[in-house]
Enzyme design. Structure first.
Site, short mmCIF file in Angstrom:
data_model
loop_
_atom_site.label_atom_id
_atom_site.label_comp_id
_atom_site.label_asym_id
_atom_site.label_seq_id
_atom_site.Cartn_x
_atom_site.Cartn_y
_atom_site.Cartn_z
N LYS A 84 0.78 -1.25 0.00
CA LYS A 84 0.00 0.00 0.00
C LYS A 84 0.81 1.30 0.00
O LYS A 84 0.24 2.37 0.17
CB LYS A 84 -0.95 0.00 1.20
CG LYS A 84 -0.22 0.00 2.53
CD LYS A 84 -1.12 0.44 3.68
CE LYS A 84 -0.33 0.56 4.95
NZ LYS A 84 -1.08 1.03 6.09
N SER A 124 -9.92 1.94 -2.56
CA SER A 124 -9.41 3.20 -2.00
C SER A 124 -9.97 4.38 -2.76
O SER A 124 -10.26 4.29 -3.97
CB SER A 124 -7.89 3.18 -2.14
OG SER A 124 -7.36 4.45 -1.90
N TYR A 148 0.27 1.95 -7.35
CA TYR A 148 -0.59 1.46 -6.27
C TYR A 148 -2.06 1.72 -6.60
O TYR A 148 -2.91 0.83 -6.51
CB TYR A 148 -0.22 2.15 -4.93
CG TYR A 148 -1.28 1.95 -3.87
CD1 TYR A 148 -1.48 0.70 -3.29
CD2 TYR A 148 -2.12 3.01 -3.48
CE1 TYR A 148 -2.48 0.51 -2.34
CE2 TYR A 148 -3.11 2.82 -2.54
CZ TYR A 148 -3.29 1.58 -1.97
OH TYR A 148 -4.29 1.39 -1.05
N LYS A 152 -5.55 -0.89 -7.44
CA LYS A 152 -6.91 -0.86 -6.86
C LYS A 152 -7.94 -0.73 -7.99
O LYS A 152 -8.96 -1.42 -8.00
CB LYS A 152 -7.05 0.30 -5.87
CG LYS A 152 -6.20 0.13 -4.61
CD LYS A 152 -6.59 -1.11 -3.84
CE LYS A 152 -5.72 -1.38 -2.64
NZ LYS A 152 -5.95 -2.69 -2.04
P1 NAD Z 1 -1.48 -3.19 6.15
O1 NAD Z 1 -0.19 -3.20 5.39
O2 NAD Z 1 -1.43 -2.94 7.60
O3 NAD Z 1 -2.29 -4.54 5.88
C1 NAD Z 1 -2.08 -5.34 4.73
C2 NAD Z 1 -1.74 -6.73 5.22
O4 NAD Z 1 -1.59 -7.60 4.10
C3 NAD Z 1 -0.42 -6.79 6.00
O5 NAD Z 1 -0.65 -7.49 7.18
C4 NAD Z 1 0.53 -7.56 5.07
O6 NAD Z 1 1.47 -8.32 5.79
C5 NAD Z 1 -0.46 -8.43 4.32
N1 NAD Z 1 -0.05 -8.88 2.98
C6 NAD Z 1 0.44 -8.16 1.94
N2 NAD Z 1 0.61 -8.96 0.87
C7 NAD Z 1 0.20 -10.20 1.23
C8 NAD Z 1 0.11 -11.44 0.56
N3 NAD Z 1 0.48 -11.58 -0.72
N4 NAD Z 1 -0.33 -12.51 1.25
C9 NAD Z 1 -0.70 -12.41 2.55
N5 NAD Z 1 -0.65 -11.26 3.23
C10 NAD Z 1 -0.21 -10.16 2.57
O7 NAD Z 1 -2.41 -2.10 5.42
P2 NAD Z 1 -3.83 -1.51 5.84
O8 NAD Z 1 -3.68 -0.04 5.99
O9 NAD Z 1 -4.43 -2.30 6.91
O10 NAD Z 1 -4.61 -1.74 4.47
C11 NAD Z 1 -5.41 -2.87 4.21
C12 NAD Z 1 -5.95 -2.78 2.81
O11 NAD Z 1 -6.67 -1.56 2.67
C13 NAD Z 1 -4.87 -2.75 1.74
O12 NAD Z 1 -5.32 -3.46 0.61
C14 NAD Z 1 -4.74 -1.28 1.42
O13 NAD Z 1 -4.26 -1.06 0.12
C15 NAD Z 1 -6.18 -0.81 1.58
N6 NAD Z 1 -6.31 0.63 1.86
C16 NAD Z 1 -5.64 1.18 2.91
C17 NAD Z 1 -5.76 2.55 3.14
C18 NAD Z 1 -5.00 3.21 4.27
O14 NAD Z 1 -4.88 4.43 4.26
N7 NAD Z 1 -4.51 2.48 5.26
C19 NAD Z 1 -6.57 3.34 2.33
C20 NAD Z 1 -7.26 2.73 1.29
C21 NAD Z 1 -7.14 1.36 1.07
N1 UFG Z 2 0.89 15.27 4.88
C1 UFG Z 2 1.79 16.19 5.37
N2 UFG Z 2 2.92 15.72 5.96
C2 UFG Z 2 3.21 14.39 6.07
C3 UFG Z 2 2.26 13.46 5.56
C4 UFG Z 2 1.12 13.94 4.95
O1 UFG Z 2 1.57 17.41 5.29
O2 UFG Z 2 4.27 14.04 6.60
C5 UFG Z 2 -0.37 15.77 4.27
C6 UFG Z 2 -0.54 15.40 2.80
O3 UFG Z 2 0.09 16.34 1.98
C7 UFG Z 2 -2.06 15.37 2.68
C8 UFG Z 2 -2.53 14.90 4.05
O4 UFG Z 2 -1.45 15.16 4.94
O5 UFG Z 2 -2.55 16.67 2.47
C9 UFG Z 2 -2.86 13.42 4.10
O6 UFG Z 2 -1.75 12.68 3.60
P1 UFG Z 2 -1.68 11.08 3.78
O7 UFG Z 2 -0.40 10.63 3.16
O8 UFG Z 2 -1.93 10.71 5.19
O9 UFG Z 2 -2.94 10.57 2.95
P2 UFG Z 2 -3.29 10.71 1.41
O10 UFG Z 2 -4.66 11.32 1.34
O11 UFG Z 2 -2.22 11.36 0.65
O12 UFG Z 2 -3.31 9.18 0.95
C10 UFG Z 2 -4.07 8.22 1.65
C11 UFG Z 2 -3.39 6.86 1.53
C12 UFG Z 2 -3.41 6.40 0.12
C13 UFG Z 2 -4.81 6.41 -0.39
C14 UFG Z 2 -5.41 7.78 -0.23
C15 UFG Z 2 -6.84 7.82 -0.64
O13 UFG Z 2 -2.05 6.94 1.95
O14 UFG Z 2 -2.94 5.09 0.05
O15 UFG Z 2 -5.34 8.17 1.15
O16 UFG Z 2 -7.57 6.87 0.08
F1 UFG Z 2 -4.78 6.08 -1.69
#
Ligand code: NAD
Ligand code: UFG
Length: 337
Positions: A84, A124, A148, A152
């Site tokens: 991610k 996402s 990335y 999605k």
């Molecule tokens: P995370 O990295 O904490 O969780 C992902 C998990 O998947 C991890 O535990 C990792 O070890 C496991 N993993 C990765 N590849 C694997 C594989 N091939 N087989 C088995 N396990 C595997 O991330 P998260 O923030 O909990 O995100 C979960 C999902 O949500 C992801 O698909 C991410 O892209 C999506 N997502 C996250 C955010 C965010 O901001 N956190 C936003 C939008 C979407």
């Molecule tokens: N930001 C800072 N300083 C930092 C980190 C972030 O100013 O050190 C700002 C960014 O510029 C943005 C806001 O904080 O304005 C949020 O940034 P994040 O990186 O926390 O989140 P994003 O919205 O950029 O991205 C997140 C996830 C992506 C996902 C997206 C939409 O990281 O994976 O939300 O769901 F695709």
């Protein structure tokens, strides 16, 4: 009813696991721990007092998926597994396409082979193009600017096409906005490896002294205070959204994309100020240049989630920053403590 959580030890999955167990579901996790720790699962057991099976393995492995489904009478899958990190995806695109797309394809193939019909997918808000008007509805134009995001976008398409070809499937594509915070117990939370990319873990690590200051990426955006605006969402609300999505999936077939966000945007400085005020700690920051690819603002229209799933975010900004800090201060080094 037993549910398989791929990537089950991760940040969002571990919180969802609690909500599922507390709602009466049985669960099996599959994780290769590439970005997580089995300690998270141990703590979920401690917190809930409930047992579940945890398998170490790769979600790309179709045969393993089939075996887990058969051995545990799995009736639904929540597919969280994937890489991610946006920046890393630009440097290692093939690693991202392989892991995120192969795992999605393997999950669907395993479902078709075993007759599992229900799939919830972690998508996402990153699938939305940057030129849409806010708030974003599910029909907003989609286009990505990094590998990335494309994984999605493509996973959504793969799932949509599979659901069309196999009308018995019931799939929900959950488009998360910006999940933050942690379980109020402070036992589980977000544990990024290395330097955090995202705002909230960076704020937390700055407040606890691991980083000496936060860099605010730009203060010349077209927003009320000039800093970027996002739709931050408490991870426990997001977790409950999965339980609602699953309940919905069980009632119908087809494929729907649903935003999970609050509908309210907060700026970077709103988040910093709330964190300092609620937690009584300082978050030193400097204003730096913009980060490539960032938008002025991004927030959801969450109406479809309420209409279709009966889900609405309940927790506000104060709970988000309070629970994020509670986790960070109890676990300054994450699960390594
Ligand atoms: P995370 O990295 O904490 O969780 C992902 C998990 O998947 C991890 O535990 C990792 O070890 C496991 N993993 C990765 N590849 C694997 C594989 N091939 N087989 C088995 N396990 C595997 O991330 P998260 O923030 O909990 O995100 C979960 C999902 O949500 C992801 O698909 C991410 O892209 C999506 N997502 C996250 C955010 C965010 O901001 N956190 C936003 C939008 C979407
Ligand atoms: N930001 C800072 N300083 C930092 C980190 C972030 O100013 O050190 C700002 C960014 O510029 C943005 C806001 O904080 O304005 C949020 O940034 P994040 O990186 O926390 O989140 P994003 O919205 O950029 O991205 C997140 C996830 C992506 C996902 C997206 C939409 O990281 O994976 O939300 O769901 F695709």
């Amino acid at each position: 009813m037993n549910i398989l959580l791929t990537g089950g030890a991760g940040y969002i999955a571990s919180h969802t696991l609690i909500s599922l167990l507390e709602s009466g579901y049985g669960a099996v996790t599959l994780d290769n721990y590439s970005n997580s720790s089995p300690e998270a699962l141990r703590r979920v057991k401690q917190l809930t007092g409930m047992e579940f099976k945890a398998v170490e393995g790769d979600a790309q492995d179709r045969e393993l998926l089939v075996r887990i489904i058969r051995e545990n009478n799995i009736e639904g899958i929540i597919h969280f597994a994937g890489f991610k990190a946006v920046g890393e995806s630009v440097e290692k695109p093939l690693m991202y396409y392989r892991n995120n797309l192969t795992s999605t394809i393997s999950v669907i193939e395993a479902m078709l082979e075993t007759g599992v019909r229900n799939l919830i997918f972690s998508s996402s808000a990153t699938v939305y193009a940057g030129d849409n008007l806010m708030p974003l509805t599910e029909s907003a134009r989609r286009e990505c600017i990094n590998p990335y995001g494309w994984t999605k976008y493509m996973s959504e398409q793969i799932i949509r096409d599979a659901a069309k070809a196999h009308p018995e499937l019931s799939c929900v594509l959950l488009r998360y906005f910006n999940p933050v915070g942690a379980h109020p117990s402070g036992l589980i939370g977000e544990d990024p490896s290395g330097i955090p990319n995202n705002l909230m873990p960076y704020i937390c690590q700055t407040a606890v002294g691991i980083r000496d200051h936060l860099t605010v990426f730009g203060n010349d955006y077209n927003t009320p205070d000039g800093t970027g605006v996002r739709d931050y969402l408490h991870v426990c609300d997001l977790a409950e959204g999965h339980v609602k999505a699953l309940a919905y999936a069980l009632t119908r077939s087809g494929c729907d994309a649903v935003n999970l966000g609050t509908g309210t945007g907060y700026s970077v400085l709103d988040m910093v100020n709330a964190f300092e005020r609620v937690n009584g700690v300082k978050v030193p920051y400097v204003i730096g240049p913009r980060r490539a690819g960032d938008l002025d603002e991004c927030y959801a229209d969450p109406a479809k989630a309420e209409k279709l799933l009966g889900w609405k975010a309940k927790r506000g900004i104060n709970e988000m920053v309070c629970d994020a800090w509670n986790w960070q201060k109890k676990n300054p080094k994450g699960y390594k403590d």
